[in-house]
Scaffold this motif. Structure first.
Motif, PDB file in Angstrom:
ATOM      1  N   THR A 178       0.251  -1.364  -0.331  1.00 57.81           N
ATOM      2  CA  THR A 178       0.085   0.354  -0.406  1.00 57.81           C
ATOM      3  C   THR A 178       0.740   1.755   0.035  1.00 57.81           C
ATOM      4  O   THR A 178       0.864   2.205  -0.506  1.00 57.81           O
ATOM      5  CB  THR A 178      -0.879  -0.068   1.374  1.00 57.81           C
ATOM      6  OG1 THR A 178      -1.650  -0.824   1.081  1.00 57.81           O
ATOM      7  CG2 THR A 178      -1.948   0.828   0.985  1.00 57.81           C
ATOM      8  N   VAL A 179       2.447   1.235   0.656  1.00 57.92           N
ATOM      9  CA  VAL A 179       2.906   1.885   0.918  1.00 57.92           C
ATOM     10  C   VAL A 179       3.426   2.404  -0.587  1.00 57.92           C
ATOM     11  O   VAL A 179       3.679   4.079  -1.162  1.00 57.92           O
ATOM     12  CB  VAL A 179       4.036   1.807   1.608  1.00 57.92           C
ATOM     13  CG1 VAL A 179       5.174   3.512   1.627  1.00 57.92           C
ATOM     14  CG2 VAL A 179       3.273   2.438   3.334  1.00 57.92           C
ATOM     15  N   GLN A 180       4.049   1.416  -1.320  1.00 62.87           N
ATOM     16  CA  GLN A 180       4.811   1.851  -2.817  1.00 62.87           C
ATOM     17  C   GLN A 180       3.600   2.542  -3.572  1.00 62.87           C
ATOM     18  O   GLN A 180       3.734   2.890  -4.693  1.00 62.87           O
ATOM     19  CB  GLN A 180       4.750   0.029  -2.939  1.00 62.87           C
ATOM     20  CG  GLN A 180       5.933   0.249  -4.155  1.00 62.87           C
ATOM     21  CD  GLN A 180       6.937   1.183  -3.941  1.00 62.87           C
ATOM     22  OE1 GLN A 180       7.809   0.857  -3.433  1.00 62.87           O
ATOM     23  NE2 GLN A 180       7.199   1.870  -5.050  1.00 62.87           N
ATOM     24  N   ARG A 181       2.358   1.801  -3.369  1.00 66.52           N
ATOM     25  CA  ARG A 181       1.064   2.115  -4.543  1.00 66.52           C
ATOM     26  C   ARG A 181       0.916   3.816  -3.960  1.00 66.52           C
ATOM     27  O   ARG A 181       1.102   4.129  -4.465  1.00 66.52           O
ATOM     28  CB  ARG A 181       0.198   1.187  -4.413  1.00 66.52           C
ATOM     29  CG  ARG A 181      -1.137   2.015  -5.618  1.00 66.52           C
ATOM     30  CD  ARG A 181      -2.371   0.739  -5.022  1.00 66.52           C
ATOM     31  NE  ARG A 181      -2.596   1.088  -4.028  1.00 66.52           N
ATOM     32  CZ  ARG A 181      -3.578   0.425  -2.945  1.00 66.52           C
ATOM     33  NH1 ARG A 181      -3.413  -0.742  -2.919  1.00 66.52           N
ATOM     34  NH2 ARG A 181      -3.490   1.137  -1.365  1.00 66.52           N
TER      35      ARG A 181
ATOM     36  N   PRO B  38     -10.215  16.428   0.889  1.00 64.78           N
ATOM     37  CA  PRO B  38     -10.539  15.238   1.399  1.00 64.78           C
ATOM     38  C   PRO B  38     -10.187  15.165   2.866  1.00 64.78           C
ATOM     39  O   PRO B  38     -10.236  15.741   3.344  1.00 64.78           O
ATOM     40  CB  PRO B  38      -9.803  14.362   0.436  1.00 64.78           C
ATOM     41  CG  PRO B  38      -9.362  14.686  -0.750  1.00 64.78           C
ATOM     42  CD  PRO B  38      -9.258  15.889  -0.315  1.00 64.78           C
ATOM     43  N   ARG B  39     -11.287  13.859   3.210  1.00 65.60           N
ATOM     44  CA  ARG B  39     -11.555  13.912   4.610  1.00 65.60           C
ATOM     45  C   ARG B  39     -10.281  13.336   4.673  1.00 65.60           C
ATOM     46  O   ARG B  39      -9.842  12.497   4.478  1.00 65.60           O
ATOM     47  CB  ARG B  39     -12.720  12.935   5.190  1.00 65.60           C
ATOM     48  CG  ARG B  39     -12.786  13.053   6.752  1.00 65.60           C
ATOM     49  CD  ARG B  39     -12.989  13.592   7.152  1.00 65.60           C
ATOM     50  NE  ARG B  39     -12.706  13.883   8.690  1.00 65.60           N
ATOM     51  CZ  ARG B  39     -12.684  14.714  10.024  1.00 65.60           C
ATOM     52  NH1 ARG B  39     -12.761  16.287   9.403  1.00 65.60           N
ATOM     53  NH2 ARG B  39     -13.410  14.103  11.403  1.00 65.60           N
ATOM     54  N   MET B  40      -9.513  14.232   5.686  1.00 70.20           N
ATOM     55  CA  MET B  40      -7.920  13.754   6.084  1.00 70.20           C
ATOM     56  C   MET B  40      -8.069  12.533   6.528  1.00 70.20           C
ATOM     57  O   MET B  40      -8.743  12.274   7.835  1.00 70.20           O
ATOM     58  CB  MET B  40      -7.177  14.167   7.551  1.00 70.20           C
ATOM     59  CG  MET B  40      -7.349  14.471   8.549  1.00 70.20           C
ATOM     60  SD  MET B  40      -6.835  16.041  10.097  1.00 70.20           S
ATOM     61  CE  MET B  40      -7.592  15.012  11.096  1.00 70.20           C
ATOM     62  N   ILE B  41      -7.129  11.193   6.934  1.00 67.07           N
ATOM     63  CA  ILE B  41      -6.992   9.689   6.843  1.00 67.07           C
ATOM     64  C   ILE B  41      -5.555   9.549   7.411  1.00 67.07           C
ATOM     65  O   ILE B  41      -4.583  10.172   7.412  1.00 67.07           O
ATOM     66  CB  ILE B  41      -7.485   8.754   6.209  1.00 67.07           C
ATOM     67  CG1 ILE B  41      -5.618   9.263   5.115  1.00 67.07           C
ATOM     68  CG2 ILE B  41      -9.077   9.221   5.196  1.00 67.07           C
ATOM     69  CD1 ILE B  41      -6.346   8.151   3.749  1.00 67.07           C
ATOM     70  N   VAL B  42      -5.232   8.337   8.977  1.00 65.71           N
ATOM     71  CA  VAL B  42      -4.252   8.415   9.555  1.00 65.71           C
ATOM     72  C   VAL B  42      -4.107   6.864   8.173  1.00 65.71           C
ATOM     73  O   VAL B  42      -4.538   6.261   7.590  1.00 65.71           O
ATOM     74  CB  VAL B  42      -4.462   7.461  10.515  1.00 65.71           C
ATOM     75  CG1 VAL B  42      -5.465   8.438  11.172  1.00 65.71           C
ATOM     76  CG2 VAL B  42      -5.316   5.584  10.476  1.00 65.71           C
ATOM     77  N   PRO B  43      -2.553   6.718   7.849  1.00 66.71           N
ATOM     78  CA  PRO B  43      -2.301   5.952   7.184  1.00 66.71           C
ATOM     79  C   PRO B  43      -2.447   4.183   6.671  1.00 66.71           C
ATOM     80  O   PRO B  43      -2.789   3.872   5.593  1.00 66.71           O
ATOM     81  CB  PRO B  43      -0.747   5.585   8.276  1.00 66.71           C
ATOM     82  CG  PRO B  43      -0.511   6.251   8.367  1.00 66.71           C
ATOM     83  CD  PRO B  43      -1.642   7.144   8.702  1.00 66.71           C
ATOM     84  N   PRO B  44      -3.406   3.627   8.356  1.00 67.30           N
ATOM     85  CA  PRO B  44      -4.179   2.858   7.956  1.00 67.30           C
ATOM     86  C   PRO B  44      -5.904   2.689   6.957  1.00 67.30           C
ATOM     87  O   PRO B  44      -5.938   1.376   6.895  1.00 67.30           O
ATOM     88  CB  PRO B  44      -4.449   2.252   9.459  1.00 67.30           C
ATOM     89  CG  PRO B  44      -3.480   2.671  10.538  1.00 67.30           C
ATOM     90  CD  PRO B  44      -3.481   4.000   9.255  1.00 67.30           C
ATOM     91  N   GLU B  45      -5.861   3.746   7.745  1.00 72.11           N
ATOM     92  CA  GLU B  45      -7.097   4.178   6.240  1.00 72.11           C
ATOM     93  C   GLU B  45      -6.944   3.709   5.050  1.00 72.11           C
ATOM     94  O   GLU B  45      -8.466   3.399   4.314  1.00 72.11           O
ATOM     95  CB  GLU B  45      -7.426   5.409   7.192  1.00 72.11           C
ATOM     96  CG  GLU B  45      -8.628   5.507   7.992  1.00 72.11           C
ATOM     97  CD  GLU B  45      -8.789   6.569   8.283  1.00 72.11           C
ATOM     98  OE1 GLU B  45     -10.422   6.300   8.081  1.00 72.11           O
ATOM     99  OE2 GLU B  45      -8.817   7.461   9.264  1.00 72.11           O
TER     100      GLU B  45
END
Length: 219
Positions: free
Chosen positions: A5-8, A143-150
């Protein structure tokens, strides 16, 4: 957040933004004018609420939340609305943790303080993010801010966070907030980024105060 996911997400930063260079300049100008004006007007309110938070339990006034933006992770500022040991409470209650992982929100959150409950209702807890807007990490609208796991929940739509700064307000905030499903929220964010215009930002900013004062969908 999984390595794939990080790479994407990092690869998506290389994509062309759907917003033109002129559009970015116009959006940034609106952000600066709006953030400075709002801070001048709302500083007494922020200071008063900060004092209430400090008096309630003596803990820190500001909560720093690690969220995603086009340049990676950064700390978004919020007035603390939860008890000091909120993370431990969540970790020790598996049922609560499971509910939280569905939408990253809890309807009846035992971690929220008395002061925190009403400042959340009116979104006062998010006012310090005006400083994030000044720093160029956030936008007034986005966009609504998200934490990395989201990011995994956004699937193929995760690219929007590599091209658009998260917003203090947005389509989600004026369209039901927590009463909207997570997938509906994803579609709202995707539609906003793909169809962005300065007029869209202005329209959302005009609608936000009345939606916030109603407190609908906020918890």
């Amino acid at each position: 957040m999984a390595a794939s996911t990080v790479q994407r997400f990092q690869n998506d930063v290389l994509k062309n933004s759907p917003i033109s260079r002129f559009g970015r300049i116009a959006k940034r100008t609106l952000d600066l004018i709006g953030a400075i004006t709002l801070l001048l007007v709302l500083s007494p309110l922020i200071a008063a609420v900060a004092l209430l938070i400090k008096l309630e339990d003596g803990g820190p006034v500001i909560y720093r939340r690690r969220v995603l933006g086009p340049k990676g992770e950064f700390e978004a500022f919020k007035l603390r609305s939860m008890c000091v040991h909120a993370d431990k409470i969540l970790e020790q209650d598996l049922a609560l943790l499971k509910e939280f992982e569905i939408s990253f929100k809890l309807k009846n959150d035992p971690r929220v303080t008395r002061t925190g409950a009403w400042i959340r209702k009116l979104s006062i807890d998010e006012l310090p993010q005006l400083f994030n807007v000044l720093r160029g990490e956030m936008s007034l609208v986005g966009p609504r801010m998200i934490v990395p796991p989201e990011l995994d929940k956004y699937g193929d739509a995760g690219w929007i966070f590599s091209t658009m700064k998260p917003g203090l307000t947005g389509q989600w905030q004026i369209s039901g907030r927590q009463e909207v499903s997570y997938q509906e929220r994803v579609q709202m964010d995707l539609h906003y980024v793909k169809n962005w215009s300065l007029w869209m930002d202005i329209r959302i900013l005009i609608k936000t105060p009345m939606r916030v004062l109603r407190g609908a969908g906020a918890y």
